[in-house]
Design a protein around this motif. Structure first.
Motif, short mmCIF file in Angstrom:
data_model
loop_
_atom_site.label_atom_id
_atom_site.label_comp_id
_atom_site.label_asym_id
_atom_site.label_seq_id
_atom_site.Cartn_x
_atom_site.Cartn_y
_atom_site.Cartn_z
N ARG A 124 47.23 100.27 91.98
CA ARG A 124 46.39 100.96 91.01
C ARG A 124 47.12 102.13 90.36
NH1 ARG A 124 40.32 100.83 93.79
NH2 ARG A 124 40.04 98.56 93.54
N ILE A 125 47.94 102.83 91.14
CA ILE A 125 48.75 103.91 90.57
C ILE A 125 49.71 103.35 89.52
CG2 ILE A 125 50.55 105.60 91.09
CD1 ILE A 125 49.21 106.00 93.82
N PRO A 170 44.94 95.62 82.69
CA PRO A 170 44.87 96.12 84.07
C PRO A 170 43.55 96.83 84.37
CG PRO A 170 46.99 96.65 83.08
CD PRO A 170 46.12 96.14 81.97
N ALA A 171 43.02 97.56 83.38
CA ALA A 171 41.74 98.24 83.60
C ALA A 171 40.63 97.23 83.86
CB ALA A 171 41.41 99.11 82.39
N LEU A 176 37.18 94.23 87.73
CA LEU A 176 36.86 92.92 88.28
C LEU A 176 36.96 92.91 89.80
CD1 LEU A 176 36.27 89.86 87.80
CD2 LEU A 176 38.77 89.55 87.72
N GLU A 177 38.04 93.49 90.32
CA GLU A 177 38.21 93.53 91.77
C GLU A 177 37.16 94.39 92.46
OE1 GLU A 177 43.04 92.77 92.23
OE2 GLU A 177 42.20 94.73 92.68
N GLU A 178 36.65 95.40 91.75
CA GLU A 178 35.62 96.26 92.33
C GLU A 178 34.25 95.59 92.33
OE1 GLU A 178 35.57 99.49 93.72
OE2 GLU A 178 37.71 99.03 93.92
N LEU A 188 44.89 92.14 89.91
CA LEU A 188 45.59 93.33 89.43
C LEU A 188 47.02 93.35 89.95
CD1 LEU A 188 45.55 95.97 87.85
CD2 LEU A 188 44.66 97.11 89.91
N ARG A 189 47.21 92.96 91.19
CA ARG A 189 48.56 92.88 91.77
C ARG A 189 49.40 91.86 91.02
NH1 ARG A 189 50.94 89.79 96.45
NH2 ARG A 189 52.77 91.00 97.08
N TYR A 190 48.83 90.71 90.73
CA TYR A 190 49.58 89.69 89.99
C TYR A 190 49.96 90.20 88.61
CZ TYR A 190 47.26 86.85 93.59
OH TYR A 190 46.78 86.36 94.78
#
Length: 268
Positions: A124-125, A170-171, A176-178, A188-190
């Protein structure tokens, strides 16, 4: 902790180095980076990767600026143009460090995005850093081609819009992950692995293309970092380009090794 491999029956096979090889996280990372590298090679000259290439150019120029600031110089301007070129105006500072920081610095940024994907918080950073880079690219983008006023404006607005969309991805994946159960997948990692891979490839391509395939030194495109370094410091452009290319390849290799180390957690 011993070095461990996952054998065919799912059990860990230990070795002497304290790193686990071939777990799920590592397989995902290398698959994403491999597929991204192949697709990037196929689509390199298409408009699909154009926004990300422009962000990579900004990171190249920002690396020059950072080196200038760190050596007590002053940056008077940064530009990125639609032809994937850029310009950083500096006053003072260490000239040889500032000139060296472009090619090598941009590949370090690519490695940074890749390595930060080892856990959720670092990922996330990295995504925040990337989003800031997209906004900065929009601000410093300058259309240099001689076009009719309306065409020039339309091109600039279009590129800025697509860079903004790129930064919003990314945002959106973060949200989405949340909000949604991704069932063990990490979009997000991908995404950040893809960003890091393209940035690294751009840095390598930029160095090889500018110095070995098409040494830039003309009134239309200006001089490459290697040409300026050779003229202002010593040596030849190709020699410095070769050195920077070797450093870029070394950083890339260390990034890949870092993925193995940082994600090398084995199930006991």
């Amino acid at each position: 902790m011993p070095f461990s491999f996952m054998n065919s029956d799912g059990q860990n096979r230990n070795g002497p180095y304290g790193i686990c090889c071939c777990n799920v996280a590592q397989n995902e990372a290398f698959i994403v980076m491999g597929v991204t590298a192949i697709l990037t090679g196929i689509l390199w000259r298409s408009v699909v990767v154009a926004p990300l290439k422009l962000v990579a150019v900004f990171l190249h120029e920002f690396s020059h600026a950072s080196a200038c600031w760190m050596t007590c110089g002053k940056v008077t301007g940064i530009e990125v143009n639609e032809n994937y070129g850029g310009l950083t105006r500096t006053v003072g500072g260490s000239r040889w460090i500032t000139l060296s920081a472009g090619y090598t610095g941009s590949v370090v940024w690519g490695a940074f995005f890749i390595l930060m994907t080892w856990e959720k918080l670092p990922t996330r950073i990295a995504s925040v850093v990337f989003m800031i880079s997209c906004v900065a690219t929009i601000l410093v983008l300058k259309i240099q081609q001689q076009r009719l006023c309306g065409m020039r404006c339309a091109l600039g607005m279009s590129l800025r819009f697509f860079i903004l969309v790129l930064g919003a991805i990314p945002a959106a994946l973060w949200v989405l992950e949340e909000k949604v159960d991704t069932k063990g997948y990490h979009p997000l990692r991908y995404c950040m692995l893809m960003v890091g891979t393209v940035c690294t490839l751009h840095a390598l391509y930029d160095c090889i293309h500018d110095v070995f395939l098409k040494k830039i030194n003309n009134s239309e495109q200006g001089k490459s970092d290697a040409v300026m370094f050779a003229e202002e410091i010593c040596g030849t452009a190709r020699c410095w380009g070769l050195l920077w290319s070797m450093i870029a390849l070394l950083v890339t290799g260390l990034a890949l090794y870092g993925v193995v180390v940082l994600t090398g957690k084995c199930i006991s």
